[in-house]
Design an enzyme around this catalytic site. Structure first.
Site, short mmCIF file in Angstrom:
data_model
loop_
_atom_site.label_atom_id
_atom_site.label_comp_id
_atom_site.label_asym_id
_atom_site.label_seq_id
_atom_site.Cartn_x
_atom_site.Cartn_y
_atom_site.Cartn_z
N THR A 216 8.50 -7.69 -1.77
CA THR A 216 8.08 -6.07 -1.43
C THR A 216 9.05 -5.46 -1.10
O THR A 216 9.14 -4.01 -1.72
CB THR A 216 6.63 -6.24 -0.57
OG1 THR A 216 7.48 -6.98 0.78
CG2 THR A 216 5.71 -6.85 -1.03
N PHE A 344 0.10 -0.07 1.74
CA PHE A 344 0.02 -1.46 2.89
C PHE A 344 -1.21 -2.05 3.07
O PHE A 344 -1.42 -2.68 3.94
CB PHE A 344 0.93 -1.05 4.11
CG PHE A 344 2.43 -0.45 3.97
CD1 PHE A 344 3.40 -1.69 3.70
CD2 PHE A 344 2.60 0.67 3.73
CE1 PHE A 344 4.58 -1.32 3.74
CE2 PHE A 344 4.06 0.80 3.53
CZ PHE A 344 5.22 -0.11 3.55
N CYS A 351 -0.91 -4.61 6.28
CA CYS A 351 0.28 -5.16 6.05
C CYS A 351 0.99 -5.31 7.72
O CYS A 351 1.12 -4.14 8.26
CB CYS A 351 1.39 -4.70 5.44
SG CYS A 351 3.02 -5.39 5.41
C1 HEM Z 1 7.34 -2.35 0.89
C2 HEM Z 1 7.08 -3.38 1.46
C3 HEM Z 1 5.72 -3.97 1.77
C4 HEM Z 1 4.39 -3.92 1.26
C5 HEM Z 1 4.28 -2.79 -0.08
C6 HEM Z 1 3.47 -4.45 1.61
C7 HEM Z 1 2.06 -4.56 1.18
C8 HEM Z 1 1.21 -5.29 1.80
C9 HEM Z 1 -0.38 -5.08 1.49
C10 HEM Z 1 -1.07 -4.38 0.51
C11 HEM Z 1 -0.78 -6.26 2.14
C12 HEM Z 1 -2.42 -6.33 2.19
C13 HEM Z 1 -3.00 -5.65 3.10
C14 HEM Z 1 -4.52 -5.61 3.10
O1 HEM Z 1 -5.26 -6.33 2.29
O2 HEM Z 1 -5.10 -4.63 3.49
C15 HEM Z 1 -0.07 -6.86 2.92
C16 HEM Z 1 -0.30 -8.04 3.85
C17 HEM Z 1 0.73 -8.60 4.53
N1 HEM Z 1 2.16 -8.17 4.80
FE1 HEM Z 1 3.20 -6.75 3.75
N2 HEM Z 1 4.11 -5.47 2.42
C18 HEM Z 1 5.39 -5.27 2.65
C19 HEM Z 1 6.32 -5.75 3.61
C20 HEM Z 1 5.93 -6.78 4.23
C21 HEM Z 1 7.11 -7.35 5.07
C22 HEM Z 1 8.35 -7.10 5.34
C23 HEM Z 1 6.48 -8.29 5.81
C24 HEM Z 1 6.78 -9.72 6.66
C25 HEM Z 1 8.14 -9.69 7.01
C26 HEM Z 1 5.01 -8.54 5.27
C27 HEM Z 1 3.93 -9.41 5.63
C28 HEM Z 1 2.68 -9.19 5.28
C29 HEM Z 1 1.75 -10.27 5.86
C30 HEM Z 1 1.74 -11.69 6.78
C31 HEM Z 1 0.64 -9.90 5.32
C32 HEM Z 1 -0.86 -10.34 5.53
C33 HEM Z 1 -1.54 -9.62 6.90
C34 HEM Z 1 -2.87 -10.20 6.99
O3 HEM Z 1 -3.66 -10.66 6.10
O4 HEM Z 1 -3.38 -9.81 8.25
N3 HEM Z 1 4.87 -7.50 4.62
N4 HEM Z 1 1.30 -6.42 2.71
C1 LIG Z 2 4.15 8.21 4.58
O1 LIG Z 2 3.39 7.17 4.97
C2 LIG Z 2 3.05 6.65 6.14
C3 LIG Z 2 1.82 6.04 5.84
O2 LIG Z 2 2.21 4.81 4.93
C4 LIG Z 2 3.22 7.88 7.07
O3 LIG Z 2 2.95 7.15 8.36
C5 LIG Z 2 4.01 8.77 7.10
O4 LIG Z 2 3.96 9.73 8.08
C6 LIG Z 2 4.24 9.50 5.85
N1 LIG Z 2 5.36 10.32 5.74
C7 LIG Z 2 5.11 11.29 5.23
C8 LIG Z 2 6.10 12.49 5.35
O5 LIG Z 2 4.20 11.65 4.72
#
Ligand code: HEM
Ligand SMILES: *[C@@H]1O[C@H](CO)[C@@H](O)[C@H](O)[C@H]1NC(C)=O
Length: 412
Positions: A216, A344, A351
């Site tokens: 991600t 996220f 996330c």
């Molecule tokens: C650009 C970076 C990232 C994006 C776009 C992203 C996106 C997401 C999304 C869309 C979800 C699902 C949330 C939901 O269903 O409401 C998620 C969950 C999660 N993410 Fe990320 N993530 C990113 C980076 C990371 C990083 C760096 C970590 C850990 C080091 C991480 C750990 C997790 C975990 C453990 C979950 C599950 C949380 C739960 O079910 O309570 N993610 N993420």
């Molecule tokens: C970008 O998005 C994050 C939420 O994902 C928000 O907290 C932040 O304020 C945003 N920044 C701007 C400049 O819109």
């Protein structure tokens, strides 16, 4: 004939979506639920799966991440010097993957960095195998057959678990010697809580941390770099801001990063156009009504993040254009719907790595902008593709050119 192809295409897409849903479900729903159940069995209820939130803030993230970035740039410098030019072609998607791996290793294992690196190396091998299997037709039960690939995968799994156990043992000994003043990395935090969290839970946490974080964050970095390379006017503005806030040489600090609003707008626009997690899943716990639809208990709903971010009704006519200015008055004003922007996810299950991901992205980009100007290499091919995550199918070759001192001074 044409009809047949249509049908096949539809079937293939449906199957892919189904498999994707299953995989995402495993990661995002099933895995955390297991940990929750584990807690519940021990009488711990309440905030659902929120182990890292808050804890991550305790870590000294900026210097940790900066170290990984500096080491990456040192390696670029060596290549530049040896080739005798000040421009260099970098396959950023590969570099950003190892950078992210390094950052996660440092935040997760800190003082046991080398051990952690070895373990994550094994896990990366496992992920390659999984990704290969992912591209093939899904056969139920196949993963239990002792094929060559499966045997290799099982072996890796055993090896990972064994290394983890040894690492945790070594840490326990070291902690005892330091009388409880153990290291403040994620492993340390988890071990402090280890009267609640068994070794297996810790292993699973680390594994999903690595899995969820690596692709991600590295894809977000890649897409944002590509977008800045494609849109030089935004690159110039972003650089001006960085040079104004942090100067041309010093590493940006925590307070600097908060001030980089232009960069934040650019990153958000990148997350809107290329959300690396393209969908998430929810399951109805009770019968519910949603937007006029009856949702029976147990129904799983796929939330199409990517589609939402490209919905003209929400974003207006320039929905497909790169226009960071739409975020100039914050997220709430950017879209016509309050939750039209959910890279996220949303709610109690958002996330947990968001802060880390944004911090790493901001820090990396600001350091790159400080030192280089960059453009797409002629060999770049624009091909966003989904294989679990949204990535650039043919990578992202970018040409970086060292900024002259004059250019740097002009900015400040
Ligand atoms: C650009 C970076 C990232 C994006 C776009 C992203 C996106 C997401 C999304 C869309 C979800 C699902 C949330 C939901 O269903 O409401 C998620 C969950 C999660 N993410 Fe990320 N993530 C990113 C980076 C990371 C990083 C760096 C970590 C850990 C080091 C991480 C750990 C997790 C975990 C453990 C979950 C599950 C949380 C739960 O079910 O309570 N993610 N993420
Ligand atoms: C970008 O998005 C994050 C939420 O994902 C928000 O907290 C932040 O304020 C945003 N920044 C701007 C400049 O819109």
């Amino acid at each position: 004939m044409e009809e047949n192809w249509r049908w096949l295409e539809l079937a293939a897409v449906s199957l892919t979506v189904l498999v994707l849903a299953l995989k995402l479900g495993m990661l995002l729903w099933w895995r955390p639920r297991k940990i929750e159940e584990n807690f519940a069995r021990q009488g711990i209820r309440g905030p659902p799966y929120r182990f890292f939130i808050g804890n991550v803030k305790e870590l000294l993230l900026v210097p940790v991440v900066a170290q990984s970035i500096t080491e990456m740039l040192d390696k670029w410098s060596v290549t530049m010097t040896s080739s005798g030019t000040d421009a260099i072609k970098i396959e950023v998607s590969e570099w950003f993957q190892s950078l992210t791996e390094d950052v996660i290793t440092r935040t997760a294992f800190g003082s046991s960095y080398e051990d952690g690196k070895a373990i994550f190396g094994l896990q990366a091998q496992q992920m390659v195998i999984a990704a290969e299997a992912f591209q093939k037709v899904f056969i139920p039960g196949y993963r239990f057959l002792p094929t060559k690939r499966n045997i290799r995968c099982w072996k890796l799994d055993r090896e990972i678990r064994m290394s983890f156990r040894k690492l945790i043992q070594r840490r326990r000994m070291a902690d005892r010697m330091q009388q409880g003043n153990g290291a403040k990395d994620l492993l340390g935090l988890m071990m402090e809580a280890s009267n609640q969290l068994g070794v297996n839970d810790i292993i699973e946490e680390c594994k999903s941390f690595f899995f969820a974080g690596k692709q991600t964050t590295s894809n977000l970095l890649t897409w944002t770099t590509v977008l800045l390379a494609m849109h030089p006017q935004w690159q110039v503005q972003a650089r001006e801001e960085v040079l104004r806030v942090c100067g041309s040489r010093d590493l940006p600090n925590k307070d600097d990063l908060v001030k980089l609003k232009m960069l934040s707008m650019i990153i958000n626009e990148s997350l809107r156009l290329y959300p690396t997690t393209i969908a998430t899943i929810r399951r109805a716990k009770v019968d519910a009504e949603l937007g006029g639809y009856m949702i029976p208990r147990g129904t799983e709903i796929l939330i199409p993040i990517l589609a939402l971010h490209h919905d003209q009704a929400i974003w207006g006519n320039d929905v497909n254009e790169f226009n960071p200015a739409r975020f100039s008055e914050g997220v709430a004003r950017a879209a016509k719907h309050p939750v039209g922007f959910i890279p996220f996810g949303l709610g109690v299950r958002t996330c947990i790595g968001q802060n880390l991901a944004i911090l790493q992205t901001k820090l990396t980009l600001s350091i790159l902008l400080q030192r280089f100007s960059f453009r797409l290499a002629p060999t770049y091919q624009h091909a966003p593709t989904v294989l679990m995550f949204l990535y650039s199918q043919y990578g992202a070759p970018i040409i970086f050119q060292h900024l002259s001192t004059r250019e740097m001074n002009e900015g400040s």
